[in-house]
Design a protein around this motif. Structure first.
Motif, PDB file in Angstrom:
ATOM      1  N   ASP A   1     -38.600  17.727  94.931  1.00 18.17           N
ATOM      2  CA  ASP A   1     -38.544  19.164  94.671  1.00 18.17           C
ATOM      3  C   ASP A   1     -37.118  19.662  94.815  1.00 18.17           C
ATOM      4  N   ASN A   2     -36.257  19.319  93.842  1.00 20.88           N
ATOM      5  CA  ASN A   2     -34.886  19.815  93.826  1.00 20.88           C
ATOM      6  C   ASN A   2     -34.642  20.692  92.606  1.00 20.88           C
ATOM      7  N   SER A   3     -35.710  21.218  92.049  1.00 20.04           N
ATOM      8  CA  SER A   3     -35.558  21.973  90.802  1.00 20.04           C
ATOM      9  C   SER A   3     -34.694  23.211  91.005  1.00 20.04           C
ATOM     10  N   ALA A   4     -34.757  23.838  92.172  1.00 16.73           N
ATOM     11  CA  ALA A   4     -33.943  25.022  92.414  1.00 16.73           C
ATOM     12  C   ALA A   4     -32.461  24.672  92.394  1.00 16.73           C
ATOM     13  N   VAL A   5     -32.127  23.537  93.006  1.00 17.15           N
ATOM     14  CA  VAL A   5     -30.728  23.095  93.005  1.00 17.15           C
ATOM     15  C   VAL A   5     -30.264  22.817  91.580  1.00 17.15           C
ATOM     16  N   ARG A   6     -31.108  22.143  90.808  1.00 18.05           N
ATOM     17  CA  ARG A   6     -30.730  21.804  89.439  1.00 18.05           C
ATOM     18  C   ARG A   6     -30.662  23.046  88.553  1.00 18.05           C
ATOM     19  N   PHE A   7     -31.524  24.020  88.820  1.00 22.15           N
ATOM     20  CA  PHE A   7     -31.483  25.254  88.038  1.00 22.15           C
ATOM     21  C   PHE A   7     -30.171  25.996  88.286  1.00 22.15           C
ATOM     22  N   LEU A   8     -29.719  25.996  89.545  1.00 24.07           N
ATOM     23  CA  LEU A   8     -28.421  26.601  89.842  1.00 24.07           C
ATOM     24  C   LEU A   8     -27.293  25.834  89.152  1.00 24.07           C
ATOM     25  N   GLY A   9     -27.411  24.504  89.153  1.00 22.55           N
ATOM     26  CA  GLY A   9     -26.406  23.706  88.463  1.00 22.55           C
ATOM     27  C   GLY A   9     -26.360  24.004  86.981  1.00 22.55           C
ATOM     28  N   LEU A  10     -27.538  24.207  86.379  1.00 23.41           N
ATOM     29  CA  LEU A  10     -27.600  24.547  84.965  1.00 23.41           C
ATOM     30  C   LEU A  10     -26.911  25.882  84.710  1.00 23.41           C
ATOM     31  N   ASN A  11     -27.152  26.850  85.576  1.00 22.56           N
ATOM     32  CA  ASN A  11     -26.508  28.154  85.413  1.00 22.56           C
ATOM     33  C   ASN A  11     -24.984  28.048  85.499  1.00 22.56           C
ATOM     34  N   ARG A  12     -24.509  27.212  86.424  1.00 19.03           N
ATOM     35  CA  ARG A  12     -23.059  27.063  86.551  1.00 19.03           C
ATOM     36  C   ARG A  12     -22.455  26.442  85.288  1.00 19.03           C
ATOM     37  N   LEU A  13     -23.119  25.401  84.777  1.00 21.82           N
ATOM     38  CA  LEU A  13     -22.609  24.768  83.557  1.00 21.82           C
ATOM     39  C   LEU A  13     -22.685  25.727  82.363  1.00 21.82           C
ATOM     40  N   ALA A  14     -23.758  26.505  82.295  1.00 20.35           N
ATOM     41  CA  ALA A  14     -23.883  27.464  81.200  1.00 20.35           C
ATOM     42  C   ALA A  14     -22.788  28.516  81.259  1.00 20.35           C
ATOM     43  N   THR A  15     -22.407  28.894  82.459  1.00 19.88           N
ATOM     44  CA  THR A  15     -21.337  29.880  82.626  1.00 19.88           C
ATOM     45  C   THR A  15     -19.988  29.276  82.247  1.00 19.88           C
ATOM     46  N   HIS A  16     -19.830  27.984  82.493  1.00 18.26           N
ATOM     47  CA  HIS A  16     -18.601  27.323  82.035  1.00 18.26           C
ATOM     48  C   HIS A  16     -18.517  27.388  80.516  1.00 18.26           C
ATOM     49  N   TRP A  17     -19.651  27.215  79.853  1.00 20.11           N
ATOM     50  CA  TRP A  17     -19.630  27.227  78.395  1.00 20.11           C
ATOM     51  C   TRP A  17     -19.345  28.628  77.864  1.00 20.11           C
ATOM     52  N   GLU A  18     -19.993  29.623  78.427  1.00 15.45           N
ATOM     53  CA  GLU A  18     -19.768  31.014  78.028  1.00 15.45           C
ATOM     54  C   GLU A  18     -19.799  31.876  79.282  1.00 15.45           C
ATOM     55  N   PRO A  19     -18.629  32.265  79.795  1.00 20.45           N
ATOM     56  CA  PRO A  19     -18.574  33.047  81.035  1.00 20.45           C
ATOM     57  C   PRO A  19     -19.308  34.387  80.901  1.00 20.45           C
ATOM     58  N   SER A  20     -19.857  34.825  82.021  1.00 17.81           N
ATOM     59  CA  SER A  20     -20.548  36.123  82.061  1.00 17.81           C
ATOM     60  C   SER A  20     -19.527  37.231  82.274  1.00 17.81           C
ATOM     61  N   GLU A  21     -19.626  38.290  81.449  1.00 14.46           N
ATOM     62  CA  GLU A  21     -18.747  39.446  81.578  1.00 14.46           C
ATOM     63  C   GLU A  21     -19.629  40.699  81.538  1.00 14.46           C
ATOM     64  N   PRO A  22     -20.127  41.120  82.706  1.00 12.72           N
ATOM     65  CA  PRO A  22     -21.137  42.201  82.777  1.00 12.72           C
ATOM     66  C   PRO A  22     -20.706  43.495  82.110  1.00 12.72           C
ATOM     67  N   ARG A  23     -19.448  43.861  82.140  1.00 10.85           N
ATOM     68  CA  ARG A  23     -18.996  45.148  81.632  1.00 10.85           C
ATOM     69  C   ARG A  23     -18.761  45.154  80.124  1.00 10.85           C
ATOM     70  N   LYS A  24     -18.945  44.004  79.478  1.00  6.21           N
ATOM     71  CA  LYS A  24     -18.721  43.925  78.041  1.00  6.21           C
ATOM     72  C   LYS A  24     -20.049  43.729  77.325  1.00  6.21           C
ATOM     73  N   PRO A  25     -20.134  44.171  76.077  1.00  3.17           N
ATOM     74  CA  PRO A  25     -21.375  43.960  75.311  1.00  3.17           C
ATOM     75  C   PRO A  25     -21.668  42.475  75.149  1.00  3.17           C
ATOM     76  N   LEU A  26     -22.939  42.147  75.087  1.00  6.00           N
ATOM     77  CA  LEU A  26     -23.328  40.744  74.934  1.00  6.00           C
ATOM     78  C   LEU A  26     -22.903  40.221  73.564  1.00  6.00           C
ATOM     79  N   THR A  27     -22.279  39.062  73.575  1.00  2.00           N
ATOM     80  CA  THR A  27     -21.927  38.386  72.328  1.00  2.00           C
ATOM     81  C   THR A  27     -23.076  37.466  71.919  1.00  2.00           C
TER      82      THR A  27
END
Length: 815
Positions: free
Chosen positions: A759-785
């Motif tokens: 049961d390490n799915s939570a750890v892996r889900f966080l890892g997925l989010n980090r990698l996804a952010t590397h691909w396209e960084p989150s910029e809350p104050r800008k419109p979604l691309t």
């Protein structure tokens, strides 16, 4: 002569004759474990030019020797009758003809490990099997790959080569280790000086009756030429093919039944060679071979045969060596020795070779021919019988000393010469043999400094000069100002003596050789590196230690000029039939060393890339360890090696199969290697931008569990390595831009997060989010691309796929 530079003849005839008139070979030293089973296998390890007569350390002065007159064009003698009357141009041209001998020694060393020139269009049937070997874990071997060998016959001009020759010849070794058709002229060369074992008829009868025979013997017993002679003696117009099976590689007689009238040689002579399963059991029924009108000869040692012989019946023959004197005479006569019987019947030589295997006797023949080829000083009057007898006696003693590495002479000389100037000049002259003496003189001073010596106050004019030092080491100066050491093989013996006697100074000495090779202009530097490479491999074979090899490779790796030499030195050593297993194990240890220099690790990646051509499984394991490095230059070199393996037709499927097996292994090092390799392969893209691993034809379904498991491991990294970030970006770009790719990519990543027993799915889900952010960084104050929406759709997809999510399957997010 008025000049203090005493010139002695050194023309083309100075090349050392071997057992075959058209080739050149010098004496390897006694104790070498090599299968010199034919004249072609003889290796010129010393490869030194013929030296003038001089008082070597501990050697008495020799009386002048009058060489017998030669017919015009005869090149078996070592000297020129008119050297004292030669023009400077003549002498220069003859000297120029000798600068390549150090490279020739290296070429012959490579040839010994299997570098026969394969046929340009050599047939590689049955399909080429990649030899394997791992000290870690049993794993399925690589499957056969189809196709023809792309190797070609390569002849290199070593006199003008700038360091590439060793790499070219390494490829020849690789070609020699594959399944190749043996050309008739190569077979003729192997059998040029063949003296049959005493029980040849027994072996021939077994082969004719059963179509299989196993020839057993130690290194030097003559297994290969005997096998070739047996096959040729069948008179059935067979095509000869040789193949290897490395450790853990399977073999069955069924592999050989697809062709008609083939004489197969299964070569298991190299260190650590064996085959998986019981080879003996496969010999119980040879009907298929008989139907195909084919024959099989296995070359092995008793130690290799014993554990795999069960069920094989009476197919093995332990070769009984022929009389050593007969072998010596055969080689001497073939080499056009002037007085073969006189050498063979000398009591000292006869006693020394008694009971020795043909390969060892061949070395004595090489030593004798090298001694016969030495330059001599012609006398004004004919030599008396007493002088001739004395000279021959001294020649015999020199041969005996050469076969003992000059160890006694050098020990005596070092005892009598404790002076730093003398010792370092001798070592520098040996290391830089045939280099201008003024460069050697300066290099000897730098050698003393490198070794940490502080010379005592020197007498007048700052100590001994060139002429004095040359005399003190028993050498001569030529007219063009080069140092001529006392005998062939003497330079290597000096360096070997130092390596054995001064182990605590080896690192400093190898640092000095790297510095000198880098400083010398033109081809002198690469000649020095090539010469040292030969000696280092010879030393490794004798000492069974990789310490000096690692030291030299480490120093050369740190030099831009010598980096390629370092890679090729280790590559040659890693496939050497005597020390390959030892060296490959050493490379694995070095790859795991966190404190290893970055430059050495980069070299190791290059070595693995080259060695992977015949040891792909072992290369993958070592590359996997190197991939764990946090040094970007190292991981870049590892990626290049992985890509090279992937790009080889026929090897891609095998690589994937082994990595899949390792991913399921209980051994952590194998799982780690599989994971690192996956990230490099996951970063590869097709022409349309899709991840290559998704377009593997029939392999995709087999790969899918491995791909999911590898991404699962990757998502648990914190922080994620650069290779993981790069691979994730490739997959997201492919999913976003290539039609019909998104669902496959998202589904694999979702399974990687959730489909696991732990049961390490939570750890892996966080890892997925980090990698996804590397691909396209989150910029809350800008419109979604559009890219940000696509990133979020992946997260929603994976969240919806969570088995613990009540909404699983109710709605799959769409971009």
């Amino acid at each position: 002569m008025d000049s203090p530079f005493r010139f002695l003849g050194n023309g083309p005839a100075d090349e050392q004759p071997s057992a075959q008139p058209k080739s050149s070979a010098s004496p390897p030293m006694d104790g070498e474990a090599d299968d010199f089973e034919a004249a072609h296998d003889a290796v010129d390890f010393s490869s030194m030019n013929q030296k003038p007569q001089a008082s070597a350390p501990g050697m008495q002065d020799s009386a002048p020797y009058e060489a017998p007159a030669l017919a015009s064009g005869d090149s078996t003698s070592g000297g020129h009758a008119d050297d004292d009357h030669a023009t400077p141009e003549d002498r220069h041209n003859r000297q120029e003809g000798k600068v390549s001998q150090g490279r020739e020694a290296l070429q012959q060393l490579l040839n010994r490990t299997g570098a026969e020139e394969p046929h340009t269009n050599a047939v590689v049937e049955p399909d080429e099997r990649m030899p394997l070997g791992s000290i870690q874990e049993d794993a399925p071997g690589f499957e056969v790959s189809s196709g023809r060998s792309e190797s070609t016959s390569v002849r290199q001009n070593f006199g003008t080569n700038n360091g590439v020759a060793i790499g070219v010849q390494f490829q020849n070794i690789i070609n020699g280790m594959r399944t190749v058709e043996l050309r008739d002229d190569w077979v003729d060369q192997q059998l040029a000086v063949y003296v049959p074992p005493k029980n040849e008829k027994d072996a021939a009868d077994k082969l004719r009756a059963e179509h299989v025979v196993v020839l057993l013997g130690e290194s030097g017993a003559g297994r290969q030429p005997t096998g070739l002679r047996l096959l040729r003696g069948l008179d059935e117009e067979l095509t000869f093919k040789r193949f290897h099976r490395e450790p853990k590689d399977p073999f069955s007689l069924a592999d050989l039944t697809g062709q008609q009238k083939v004489g197969w040689l299964l070569d298991l002579r190299a260190e650590g060679d064996t085959v998986s399963g019981g080879l003996g059991f496969s010999f119980q029924d040879t009907t298929a071979l008989k139907t195909a009108m084919s024959y099989l000869v296995v070359l092995a040692s008793p130690e290799v045969w014993e554990p795999i012989s069960n069920g094989g019946g009476d197919v093995a023959v332990t070769l009984e060596a022929p009389e050593a004197t007969d072998v010596l005479l055969a080689h001497l006569r073939a080499a056009q020795c002037r007085m073969p019987e006189k050498w063979a019947v000398d009591s000292r030589i006869a006693q020394a070779i008694t009971g020795k295997l043909p390969g060892k006797v061949k070395r004595w023949s090489d030593a004798i021919m090298a001694e016969e080829g030495r330059s001599v000083v012609a006398t004004a009057t004919a030599a008396t019988n007493e002088q001739i007898a004395r000279e021959f006696n001294e020649r015999v003693e020199r041969v005996i000393e050469a076969m003992a590495d000059w160890r006694n002479q050098l020990r005596t000389w070092h005892i009598e010469h404790p002076d730093s100037d003398h010792r370092n000049f001798l070592l520098a002259a040996a290391s830089m043999d045939r280099t201008p003496v003024d460069l050697i003189y300066r290099a000897s001073e730098s050698l003393a400094n490198t070794l940490g010596e502080k010379p005592k106050p020197r007498p007048g004019q700052q100590g001994p000069g060139i002429i004095e030092l040359t005399y003190m080491i028993g050498a001569e100066l030529t007219a063009d100002g080069t140092v001529m050491l006392p005998s062939d093989g003497y330079a290597e013996a000096v360096v070997e003596y130092f390596l054995m006697d001064r182990a605590h100074l080896v690192d400093r000495f190898t640092e000095w050789t790297a510095t000198q090779a880098a400083k010398l202009k033109g081809s002198l530097g690469t000649q020095l590196a090539d010469r040292v490479a030969v000696w280092v491999i010879r030393h490794t074979q004798k000492s069974r230690s990789v310490n000096v090899l690692k030291s030299v490779a480490g120093q050369w790796s740190n030099s831009k000029i010598l980096q390629r030499h370092a890679r090729d030195l280790l590559s040659v050593a890693a496939v050497d039939s005597e020390i390959g297993r030892l060296v490959r194990d050493g490379i694995l240890v070095w790859a795991r060393d966190d404190e290893a220099p970055e430059s050495l690790l980069i070299t190791l990646a290059g070595v693995c890339q080259q060695v992977s051509q015949v040891y792909p499984k072992e290369a993958l394991l070592r590359l996997g360890e190197l991939a764990a490095s946090d040094k970007s230059a190292v991981t870049a070199a590892v990626g290049e090696a992985f890509n090279a393996m992937w790009d080889r037709p026929g090897q891609r499927h095998s690589v994937r199969k082994v990595l899949r097996t390792w991913a399921r292994s209980s051994t952590g090092s194998l799982r780690r290697s599989s994971s690192h390799a996956f990230l490099y392969l996951a970063s590869r893209v097709e022409e349309n931008g899709a991840p290559s691993l998704l377009f593997a034809g029939n392999d995709y379904e087999s790969d899918l569990p491995w791909i999911v498991q590898s991404w699962r491991t990757t998502l648990e990294y914190d922080p994620a390595p650069d290779t993981a970030v790069d691979a994730f970006k490739v997959w997201m770009e492919g999913a976003a831009s290539v039609p019909n790719t998104r669902d496959a990519v998202f589904s694999i990543l979702a399974r990687a997060v959730h489909d696991a027993p732990e049961d390490n799915s939570a750890v892996r889900f966080l890892g997925l989010n980090r990698l996804a952010t590397h691909w396209e960084p989150s910029e809350p104050r800008k419109p979604l691309t559009d890219r940000a929406r696509f990133r979020d759709s992946l997260i929603d997809w994976v969240r919806a796929a969570d088995p613990a999510n009540p909404g699983t399957g109710s709605s799959v997010p769409k971009p």
